[in-house]
Design an enzyme around this catalytic site. Sequence first.
Site, short mmCIF file in Angstrom:
data_model
loop_
_atom_site.label_atom_id
_atom_site.label_comp_id
_atom_site.label_asym_id
_atom_site.label_seq_id
_atom_site.Cartn_x
_atom_site.Cartn_y
_atom_site.Cartn_z
NE ARG A 47 -2.87 0.23 3.36
CZ ARG A 47 -2.14 0.48 4.45
NH1 ARG A 47 -1.47 1.61 4.55
NH2 ARG A 47 -2.07 -0.40 5.43
CE1 TYR A 99 -17.90 9.76 -15.20
CE2 TYR A 99 -17.37 9.69 -12.87
CZ TYR A 99 -17.72 9.05 -14.04
OH TYR A 99 -17.87 7.68 -14.03
CG ASP A 171 -11.39 14.81 -14.42
OD1 ASP A 171 -10.76 14.31 -15.38
OD2 ASP A 171 -12.33 14.22 -13.86
CE LYS A 196 -13.95 6.59 -17.92
NZ LYS A 196 -14.27 7.82 -17.22
C1 LIG Z 1 -14.73 8.17 -15.88
C2 LIG Z 1 -14.42 9.52 -15.33
C3 LIG Z 1 -14.13 9.69 -13.96
C4 LIG Z 1 -14.20 8.57 -12.96
O1 LIG Z 1 -13.22 7.61 -13.19
P1 LIG Z 1 -13.40 6.05 -12.79
O2 LIG Z 1 -12.13 5.48 -13.24
O3 LIG Z 1 -14.61 5.56 -13.51
O4 LIG Z 1 -13.59 6.02 -11.31
C5 LIG Z 1 -13.79 10.97 -13.54
N1 LIG Z 1 -13.77 12.01 -14.38
C6 LIG Z 1 -14.07 11.89 -15.69
C7 LIG Z 1 -14.02 13.07 -16.57
C8 LIG Z 1 -14.41 10.64 -16.20
O5 LIG Z 1 -14.71 10.51 -17.50
#
Ligand SMILES: *Cc1c(COP(=O)(O)O)cnc(C)c1O
Length: 381
Positions: A47, A99, A171, A196
């Site tokens: 961890r 999101y 983000d 993604k």
């Molecule tokens: C998918 C997404 C998240 C969350 O990510 P996870 O890996 O699904 O927890 C946060 N911000 C954006 C812009 C996203 O597309």
Amino acid sequence: MTEFNTKLVHGKPQNDNNTGAVNVPIYNSSTYIYPSVDAKVKYDYERSGNPTRGYLEQQVAELENGYQGFAFSSGSAAIHAVLAIFKPGDHIIIGKEIYGGTFRLINEFLKRWQLEFTAVDTQNPQEIEAAIQSNTKAIYFESFTNPLLHVTSVKATSEVAKKYNILTIVDDTFLSPYLQRPLNLGADIVIHSATKYLSGHSDVIAGIVVVKNKEVAKRVYFNQNAIGSTLSPEDSNLVRRGIQTLSVRMDRHLTNAKKIVEFLQSRKEIAKIYYPGIPGSKDYEIAKAETDGFGGIISFELSEGLDSTKFVEGTKLIQLAVSLGAVESLIELPYKMTHAELSPEEQLKAGITHQLVRLSVGIEDSQDLINDLATSLDHLN
Ligand SMILES: *Cc1c(COP(=O)(O)O)cnc(C)c1O
């Protein structure tokens, strides 16, 4: 080894196993030997640190030109660990389009811990400035918003933030470091859902944080280790492998998206297209100035009276699914799928109509994708 594409393929070598393996090993070890009780060991428990995860964390830090990187078990865990550096009574300004999972984390979890939030239109620096209070500690936004692809200037926002000595948190999931490096534009923290584009194959859930300075790094590391939502060595390896092909995948996403936008513009069934690469909007101007490409996500509205459900169920190659940023193309209806948690009023306010479709353009042959969309559109008439 200074150019970006080279860095994608080659991180810092880890030749500590004397095998000559070209890739970093997957160190599946939760614990590590102490040579003696008093020994100063680099790793003691997974961890707190793991060489496979460490390789990935160092690599993303270099790609984003940051001080330190952190890998989490999801993008949501990454966002939580970042927002958990604040304390009760702190105020954070957030973009009004964020999101859905972040919206839920803020409204149904972080507010319970007395963090205060004000949502503003981050395209407007005056609106950000007007929302700053004496207890404001940060501004948090998405560079390209979901699903309407509104673009916020990282430069303009971080200039306001610096004036008031608050942190800028971005983000940047929709762009990836190949298309934008927010820390170079003035941000302090960049977050990715590595689920993604960074991993790119719809086979892992992961999150990345990169921070610009040591002081913030200490606070994020404390949360990563104390809360414990770390990325496993196996999943760290999947993200590492995805990153090696980031630039070639993104280049194809970009050229495919451009061709699909041109196709959509030629069809009478399409009432409106949301894509920052279409000239004539504020989004285009900001994206052109601060990114190296307009991304692989296109949203569009079908004309009134056309059946949006039938349309998204009618594509064959393009699969009906949430998520985005992977090699395969995915289509969805935000009002029923990704943004179903918003009330009908909130959806309307956010511009998410029943005619709105979101397409994550994959890396297939663009003509196959266009033919698939065309066939489904033809069936609506
Ligand atoms: C998918 C997404 C998240 C969350 O990510 P996870 O890996 O699904 O927890 C946060 N911000 C954006 C812009 C996203 O597309």
